[in-house]
Design a protein around this motif. Sequence first.
Motif, PDB file in Angstrom:
ATOM      1  N   ALA A   1       0.828  -1.211   0.000  1.00 44.22           N
ATOM      2  CA  ALA A   1       0.000   0.000   0.000  1.00 44.22           C
ATOM      3  C   ALA A   1       0.855   1.249   0.000  1.00 44.22           C
ATOM      4  CB  ALA A   1      -0.878  -0.002   1.258  1.00 44.22           C
ATOM      5  N   GLY A   2       0.300   2.335  -0.534  1.00 40.76           N
ATOM      6  CA  GLY A   2       0.953   3.647  -0.446  1.00 40.76           C
ATOM      7  C   GLY A   2       1.964   3.880  -1.536  1.00 40.76           C
TER       8      GLY A   2
ATOM      9  N   GLY B   1      -2.801   5.350  -0.504  1.00 41.37           N
ATOM     10  CA  GLY B   1      -3.046   4.070   0.170  1.00 41.37           C
ATOM     11  C   GLY B   1      -4.522   3.731   0.266  1.00 41.37           C
TER      12      GLY B   1
ATOM     13  N   ALA C   1       3.115  -1.375   4.244  1.00 42.58           N
ATOM     14  CA  ALA C   1       2.670   0.004   4.023  1.00 42.58           C
ATOM     15  C   ALA C   1       3.854   0.926   3.762  1.00 42.58           C
ATOM     16  CB  ALA C   1       1.884   0.482   5.228  1.00 42.58           C
TER      17      ALA C   1
ATOM     18  N   VAL D   1       1.813   5.377   4.513  1.00 41.87           N
ATOM     19  CA  VAL D   1       0.344   5.522   4.494  1.00 41.87           C
ATOM     20  C   VAL D   1      -0.111   6.115   5.824  1.00 41.87           C
ATOM     21  CG1 VAL D   1      -1.867   4.353   4.242  1.00 41.87           C
ATOM     22  CG2 VAL D   1       0.135   3.501   3.007  1.00 41.87           C
TER      23      VAL D   1
END
Length: 400
Positions: A191-192, A210, A231, A234
């Motif tokens: 994510a991100g 994200g 991550a 995020v």
Amino acid sequence: MAEVLLGVSGGIAAYKAVDVLRMLQRDGHDVSVIMTRNATRFVGPETFSALSGRPVGLGQFTDPGTAGYDHLDFARRADVAVVCPATANTLARLAHGLADGLLSTSLVAFDGPVVVAPAMNTRMWEHPATVANVATLEARGVVVVPPASGLLADGEVGMGRLASPADVCAAVERVVRHGGEMQGREILITAGGTREPIDAVRYVGNSSSGKMAWAIVDAARDRGARVTVVAANVDLPRRPDVTYRDAGTAEALHRVCLDEFPGCDALVMTAAVADYRPVRAETGKIDKSAASSLQIDLERTTDILSDLAAARADQVMVGFAAEAGAAGLQRARDKRTRKGVDIVVHNDISAPGIGFGSDDNAITIIGPGDAEVFFERRSKRACAEAILDALMSQVTARTG
Ligand code: C5P
């Protein structure tokens, strides 16, 4: 079509549960209603019994002719339970397994999926006890339909308004269609956006928020998957029932993915990973008075997806392709083949109002195989559901 147990607890939003009942019926479900004693102060039980066509459960020890079923009957009959509105009190009872009324007892006796739609004053919603109770419920797999922000019944403005009846019913619908479908599956989601340092304070980065990955995380959890998120920078709320590992740069993300990938059933590579990074990061802060222009040498980062795809066992792999304009779709198709992944999710970043940072997206899911489906603009959560449908078709094709 499912048997839904609708629990109504005692908040002013109880009247909105009438709409929820009607919508659930319109979606083809049969609904039994249990009201707490306090809920009956806001809406008459006759409204719910007339609309549901069934006696309303009111209390364990009231007139047996009124209740009709005891808590075990309610629990046995239901495929899914939804508590709407869920007061702070009802959330606390459910979190701690208290069974001192027909609704709480039925919920303790019920071993199927539970959806709760909290509604209360902002201070009650933000009280550490409520926060902890919601975390406990989420960790147990209860689907929480978060309240919205707006004008509350007491005239204050803040977080705590019941989610819209349509959102509550959509959550029930998802549980009915997909609940438990990913039980026992391990999903790895990146994510991100990575940030590649230029010096001690500056970096080469991108504007990925994200949000798309977070929507996939929620959808995968609601389907029962165990989720690990890697991550990259995020700044969004984290769930108590998900494992998070932070990795801010392409190199760190690569390292964590290498570590997590062997144990997962599927990887969803949502992160926007830098394609280039400065060859060398200065240790201090570059002094701008030293020269009128600045050259930064960049080098290619490792393509993490391709690297993992080359070494995969039988993991299903999903990549993303943020591309601009008409030629972008073909580039996304080529990317799927080149990187050796099962599915590529294409989104056109030149289209306004979707993609990076926004709540909506419009995507084309390319794969598995020759499949290619365009999903016009919709919430990132709805996009996430479509992505998981495609991913699961591949997981079940592979593992049964
Ligand atoms: O080649 P491109 O960057 O457009 O591919 C995007 C997809 O590849 C995304 O899923 C992204 O997470 C992944 N990617 C990667 N490693 C990189 C760059 C992108 O895994 N270095």
